[in-house]
Design a protein around this motif. Structure first.
Motif, PDB file in Angstrom:
ATOM      1  N   TYR A   1     -28.512 -33.768  -2.814  1.00 14.67           N
ATOM      2  CA  TYR A   1     -27.102 -33.988  -2.488  1.00 14.67           C
ATOM      3  C   TYR A   1     -26.925 -35.455  -2.144  1.00 14.67           C
TER       4      TYR A   1
ATOM      5  N   SER B   1     -38.312 -24.490   0.235  1.00 15.16           N
ATOM      6  CA  SER B   1     -36.962 -24.178   0.699  1.00 15.16           C
ATOM      7  C   SER B   1     -36.684 -24.819   2.056  1.00 15.16           C
TER       8      SER B   1
ATOM      9  N   GLU C   1     -35.880 -28.428   1.447  1.00  8.54           N
ATOM     10  CA  GLU C   1     -34.502 -28.609   0.977  1.00  8.54           C
ATOM     11  C   GLU C   1     -33.522 -28.598   2.140  1.00  8.54           C
ATOM     12  N   THR C   2     -33.784 -27.775   3.121  1.00  6.36           N
ATOM     13  CA  THR C   2     -32.941 -27.739   4.319  1.00  6.36           C
ATOM     14  C   THR C   2     -32.994 -29.079   5.045  1.00  6.36           C
TER      15      THR C   2
ATOM     16  N   VAL D   1     -30.826 -31.648   3.258  1.00 12.20           N
ATOM     17  CA  VAL D   1     -29.403 -31.523   3.562  1.00 12.20           C
ATOM     18  C   VAL D   1     -29.090 -32.173   4.912  1.00 12.20           C
TER      19      VAL D   1
ATOM     20  N   ILE E   1     -23.397 -26.326   3.112  1.00 14.96           N
ATOM     21  CA  ILE E   1     -24.530 -26.135   2.202  1.00 14.96           C
ATOM     22  C   ILE E   1     -25.819 -25.887   2.983  1.00 14.96           C
ATOM     23  N   LYS E   2     -25.896 -26.473   4.168  1.00 16.34           N
ATOM     24  CA  LYS E   2     -27.090 -26.278   4.990  1.00 16.34           C
ATOM     25  C   LYS E   2     -27.306 -24.796   5.286  1.00 16.34           C
TER      26      LYS E   2
ATOM     27  N   ASP F   1     -26.373 -22.315   3.402  1.00 15.78           N
ATOM     28  CA  ASP F   1     -26.858 -21.698   2.168  1.00 15.78           C
ATOM     29  C   ASP F   1     -28.363 -21.912   2.014  1.00 15.78           C
ATOM     30  N   LYS F   2     -28.802 -23.123   2.338  1.00 17.35           N
ATOM     31  CA  LYS F   2     -30.223 -23.424   2.238  1.00 17.35           C
ATOM     32  C   LYS F   2     -31.038 -22.651   3.272  1.00 17.35           C
TER      33      LYS F   2
ATOM     34  N   GLU G   1     -31.387 -19.168   1.971  1.00 22.76           N
ATOM     35  CA  GLU G   1     -32.410 -19.111   0.928  1.00 22.76           C
ATOM     36  C   GLU G   1     -33.815 -19.175   1.520  1.00 22.76           C
ATOM     37  N   SER G   2     -33.969 -19.984   2.570  1.00 26.10           N
ATOM     38  CA  SER G   2     -35.291 -20.088   3.195  1.00 26.10           C
ATOM     39  C   SER G   2     -35.698 -18.766   3.838  1.00 26.10           C
TER      40      SER G   2
END
Length: 405
Positions: free
Chosen positions: A3, A102, A105-106, A109, A234-235, A237-238, A241-242
């Motif tokens: 991002y 994952s 990715e967090t 963000v 979005i955080k 969402d991440k 997912e984690s």
């Protein structure tokens, strides 16, 4: 997914200046700010954990020596050597790597959020510096104007059309404006220190800002649907997912583990016998399996993950409501600043007309310096309000950018 934070300051192009561009300041802040650097290091650590996830249980090597050698048909056993390796269930290592990825990715963000917040803070501080400097310039012009009126008053005193009190009142008003300008200079130095700290550079470095800013005739289109793409949302969402990856890993870890091993036992020959297997060493391959019969731990982790996902959904919904409220408030404030700007522009025009009337009256020999001070005070107030309207408009626009760009 990456991002990239892009803060577009479209209206800033309307400013007339040779000052350093605000976007350049923001880029410098992102490069030098220690908080951003800390977030980036945290992300690097999280990325490295992906490599850490690719591991196997320790290989077990055993060595034993028989103090009292046991006798067997083929000879005495002297020692025992063993090696064994446990292996996780198929796909466990991949699941572990996916979970670590994952989490990384967090962390990424978080960098995006920190950069947006930093860009907003730099913008707000920059607009505050503009407002202070613009007010100083307005005060300079008003001081010069009062000096002109003072000379007119002195001339009027000489011909008996004004009193010395009028002159003193004009001088007192000048002193007040000088005081306000000096106070603003201290405000500017304090805000400049805060601005330079955001850029993580020497506090005494001079910051050059625009001298004039103009509210555009039309506001830029705001894509409210872009609010869903804000990194603060979005955080979540991440994080969701984690948790999904965590549950996949939990399922893999709840599966049996398989082990392979080999035992080797050297055997001494029996000197009093002669047969084919005399002194034959023992080699024993082994296979083992670790079964999690008591698996309450894994069932509990599954339940925890389900609750975490529900918590994340609630947190995201609550955060979305807050951001929507903040966006609506910023739009309202921006529109309010435009209204104030238009009204103050009209008021200032009328005050300037009043000033022209006073000058013409002086040419005809009639001037009331009380009216002069009243008009000058109105002019100054309207000019200051115009500056505040400009600052407020761009500050609210920076908030809208933070939320929707």
């Amino acid at each position: 997914m990456r991002y990239v934070i892009v803060i577009v300051l479209a209206f800033f192009a309307l400013a007339k200046t040779n000052a350093q561009d605000l976007t350049t300041y923001i880029q410098e802040a992102e490069k030098n700010n220690p908080e951003i650097q800390a977030f980036e290091l945290r992300y690097n650590i999280a990325e490295e954990k992906v490599n850490e996830a690719d591991w196997l249980p320790n290989t077990v090597v055993g060595v034993g020596y028989f103090v009292s050698e046991p006798e067997t048909r083929t000879g005495a056993q002297r020692a025992r050597f063993s090696v064994s390796q446990m292996l996780p269930w198929f796909g466990t290592i991949t699941a572990r790597e996916n979970y670590a990825s994952s989490m990384a990715e967090t962390q990424y963000v978080d960098i995006a959020i920190a950069k947006r917040k930093l860009a907003l803070a730099v913008s707000q501080s920059y607009y505050e510096l503009y407002a202070i400097r613009a007010k100083q310039l307005v005060l300079d012009k008003n001081i010069e104007l009062l000096e002109t009126y003072e000379r007119l008053a002195l001339t009027s005193v000489e011909v008996g059309k004004a009193s010395a009190v009028d002159v003193l009142r004009l001088q007192i008003r000048q002193n007040e404006l000088v005081q306000q300008k000096e106070v603003l200079e201290q405000d500017y130095l304090a805000e400049q220190t805060a601005f330079n700290n955001l850029l993580n550079r020497d506090e005494d470095i001079a910051v050059t800002v625009v001298e004039e800013m103009f509210i555009p005739d039309e506001d830029a289109l705001i894509l409210t649907e872009n609010l869903q793409l804000n990194p603060e949302l979005i955080k979540y969402d991440k994080l969701f997912e984690s948790v999904e990856q965590s549950e996949l890993l939990n399922q893999k870890e709840s599966a049996p583990n398989i082990g392979f091993g080999l035992d080797y036992v050297p055997v001494s020959e029996r000197p009093d016998m002669n047969f084919s297997d005399n002194g034959k060493d023992i080699v024993m391959p082994m296979v083992s399996i670790s079964i999690p019969i008591f698996n309450n731990k894994y069932k509990s982790v599954t339940k925890q993950n389900e609750l975490k996902q529900l918590e994340i959904k609630s947190q995201k919904e609550e955060r979305l409501n807050n951001l929507e409220t903040r966006l609506a408030q910023a739009i309202y404030n921006r529109n309010t600043m435009r209204i104030k700007f238009n009204v103050q522009t009209d008021n200032l025009k009328q005050a300037n007309d009043a000033e022209e009337i006073l000058i013409k009256n002086y040419e005809t020999g009639t001037i009331d310096f009380n009216d002069v001070l009243d008009v000058q005070e109105l002019q100054l107030r309207f000019q200051i309000n115009l500056i505040e309207s400009n600052r407020g408009y761009y500050t609210e626009y920076a908030i809208i950018n933070y939320l929707t760009k």
